[in-house]
Design a protein around this motif. Sequence first.
Motif, short mmCIF file in Angstrom:
data_model
loop_
_atom_site.label_atom_id
_atom_site.label_comp_id
_atom_site.label_asym_id
_atom_site.label_seq_id
_atom_site.Cartn_x
_atom_site.Cartn_y
_atom_site.Cartn_z
N LEU A 1 -7.80 -3.87 7.28
CA LEU A 1 -6.69 -3.05 7.77
C LEU A 1 -7.11 -2.24 8.99
O LEU A 1 -6.36 -2.13 9.97
CB LEU A 1 -6.21 -2.12 6.66
CG LEU A 1 -5.50 -2.77 5.48
CD1 LEU A 1 -5.28 -1.74 4.36
CD2 LEU A 1 -4.16 -3.36 5.90
N GLU B 1 2.28 2.74 9.49
CA GLU B 1 3.25 1.94 8.75
C GLU B 1 4.49 1.73 9.61
O GLU B 1 5.36 2.59 9.70
CB GLU B 1 3.61 2.65 7.44
CG GLU B 1 4.51 1.83 6.53
CD GLU B 1 4.93 2.63 5.31
OE1 GLU B 1 4.36 2.41 4.24
OE2 GLU B 1 5.83 3.49 5.46
N THR C 1 0.96 -1.73 9.82
CA THR C 1 1.08 -2.20 8.44
C THR C 1 2.55 -2.17 8.04
O THR C 1 3.39 -1.62 8.73
CB THR C 1 0.27 -1.32 7.47
OG1 THR C 1 0.88 -0.03 7.38
CG2 THR C 1 -1.17 -1.16 7.92
N CYS D 1 0.81 -1.23 0.00
CA CYS D 1 0.00 0.00 0.00
C CYS D 1 0.83 1.27 0.00
O CYS D 1 0.34 2.33 0.41
CB CYS D 1 -0.94 0.00 1.20
SG CYS D 1 -2.21 -1.27 1.11
N THR E 1 1.64 -6.32 3.50
CA THR E 1 0.66 -6.52 4.56
C THR E 1 -0.34 -7.58 4.11
O THR E 1 -0.88 -7.50 3.00
CB THR E 1 -0.07 -5.22 4.90
OG1 THR E 1 0.89 -4.23 5.31
CG2 THR E 1 -1.07 -5.42 6.03
N ALA F 1 -4.27 3.48 11.04
CA ALA F 1 -3.23 2.46 11.11
C ALA F 1 -1.90 3.22 11.01
O ALA F 1 -1.89 4.43 10.79
CB ALA F 1 -3.37 1.45 9.97
N ASN G 1 -0.13 -8.15 14.11
CA ASN G 1 -0.89 -7.34 15.03
C ASN G 1 -1.26 -8.22 16.23
O ASN G 1 -1.15 -9.45 16.17
CB ASN G 1 -2.13 -6.79 14.33
CG ASN G 1 -1.83 -5.48 13.61
OD1 ASN G 1 -1.53 -4.47 14.25
ND2 ASN G 1 -1.88 -5.51 12.28
N VAL H 1 2.44 -8.54 8.84
CA VAL H 1 3.38 -8.02 7.85
C VAL H 1 4.45 -9.07 7.61
O VAL H 1 5.01 -9.62 8.57
CB VAL H 1 4.01 -6.70 8.33
CG1 VAL H 1 4.90 -6.11 7.24
CG2 VAL H 1 2.92 -5.70 8.72
N ASN I 1 4.90 -1.82 4.16
CA ASN I 1 4.86 -1.63 2.71
C ASN I 1 6.27 -1.39 2.17
O ASN I 1 7.18 -1.05 2.91
CB ASN I 1 3.98 -0.43 2.37
CG ASN I 1 2.59 -0.53 2.95
OD1 ASN I 1 1.82 -1.38 2.56
ND2 ASN I 1 2.27 0.35 3.89
N SER J 1 -4.49 -8.42 10.45
CA SER J 1 -3.39 -8.43 9.47
C SER J 1 -2.06 -8.70 10.13
O SER J 1 -1.89 -8.55 11.35
CB SER J 1 -3.33 -7.08 8.74
OG SER J 1 -3.10 -6.03 9.66
N VAL K 1 -3.85 -9.34 4.81
CA VAL K 1 -5.09 -8.88 5.44
C VAL K 1 -6.17 -9.96 5.32
O VAL K 1 -6.39 -10.51 4.24
CB VAL K 1 -5.60 -7.58 4.76
CG1 VAL K 1 -6.81 -7.04 5.50
CG2 VAL K 1 -4.50 -6.55 4.68
#
Length: 492
Positions: free
Chosen positions: A374, A311, A341, A185, A358, A309, A485, A381, A343, A379, A360
């Motif tokens: 999200l 990153e 998250t 993302c 990520t 959220a 998470n 990573v 990315n 989710s 999900v």
Amino acid sequence: MSEPSRRALLATGVASALTLGTVSFAHADTADGDRTETVRGTLPPGSPDFVYLPFEVPEGVREIHVSYTYERPAVPAGTQGNALDIGLFDERGTELGGKGFRGWSGGARKEFFVRADDATPGYVAGPVRAGTWYVALGPYTVAPQGLAYTVTITLRFGAAAPAPRPAYPPERAKGRGRAWYRGDCHLHTVYSDGRRTPAEVAALARAAGLDFVTTTEHNTHAGHGAWADLAGEDLLILLGEEVTTRNGHVLALGTDPGTFVDWRYRARENRFGRFAREIRRAGGLVVPAHPHATCIGCNWKFGLGDADAVEVWNGPWTPDDEVSLQAWDAALAQGRWTPATGNSDAHRDPDAVGTPQTVVLADDLTREGILAGLRAGRSYVAESSAVSLELTVTDARGRTAGLGERLRTAPDTPVTVRLAVTGAPGRTAHLVTDQGVLHTATLPAEGPGTVEWRTTSAYATYVRAEVRHAATLPPLPGAMAAFTNPVFLERD
């Protein structure tokens, strides 16, 4: 032309801004040929964040072309040199959050054009109407000698071509129903400071095994229409923007097509909440990016009160990410959870799309489903599509909670934490609570691995998992392979 006389510092509703004298074009009443004017000036150290150069556009102009240069004198070690960004606003003005925005290329381009049917990537095609337009200069850093610049504006007259009707990618792909979907993302292309085309990024996303991506160009939505033909049943493409302020960057993730989010403010102005609400009204999520990055203006200063959220992992794992993870975990231990998250922030070769990604849990491969997953923190990573995790907590009655969920039990009733890992042979798995790492296990050298641990809600308020590579500089932790998470444990 000589440098235009400066107007007084104006309260324009944006971060400190200076408007220069208006540029008029000689013989602009004739509608044949081109008209060009050149402006030169010098910005001193401590200049405002934005300097606007107004110029008059008469009737009959079909295209505006702007180019610029600036001096880059040598500076002592440890001193910032010159860096000058550029963009464009039309006759509707430069009001913060207004409709006048026509494009931004930061420092990635030295020239651009705008006309009804086309524009330089990063700029918005559309009517060239008569009135006062503005070249926006952003002195990112200024050398002690000052920042000497030259801006050349060319007006091209003639009949305008018709503007094409924009097309955008669909909000649904084929999907697999309720399932785990992999996405990246935070991606850049030639529509801001990236070097890849959208088609190249889409191909790399498919090769990386991704199910969805989000386009997030710096301070522009102009590329939204470039993705319509690149989506497919196998790839959902979400739209967005990386809102790149002087006090940190935030992803406007999954917004409506054509949504522009302004970036011309600092934390001290208390304006971010307004734009966070705008992102949500456009159907998107507010996701601060690389909050502890060390580049100038990259470190997030607005707090997480307006975030949906954050990153935590950006690109290949670095000390910046470790700091972000520990700060995120500290807030989590204090009861302030913002879903994490990760990315790639890929710009160019050799940046790897999908490293990290990520993963999900969503009801389907749709914009609505992905954003809901999200937002709920359902989710984890992972460094690549080869790595998969499943973390659950189960009580004696067989009730189970997964990522982002809560399991309510009696304080002294044991629960079983189970972590299943594939694609990370020989790595080290850690189970982390508000007290820190409470259980560690080495995964099998081949094949998948499972780790189990028992605890209670009196002992742990949440459990999350990390899978790490071997440490290269003990006692520092090894680079991350994946993290989740939390699953929350609540006292009944």
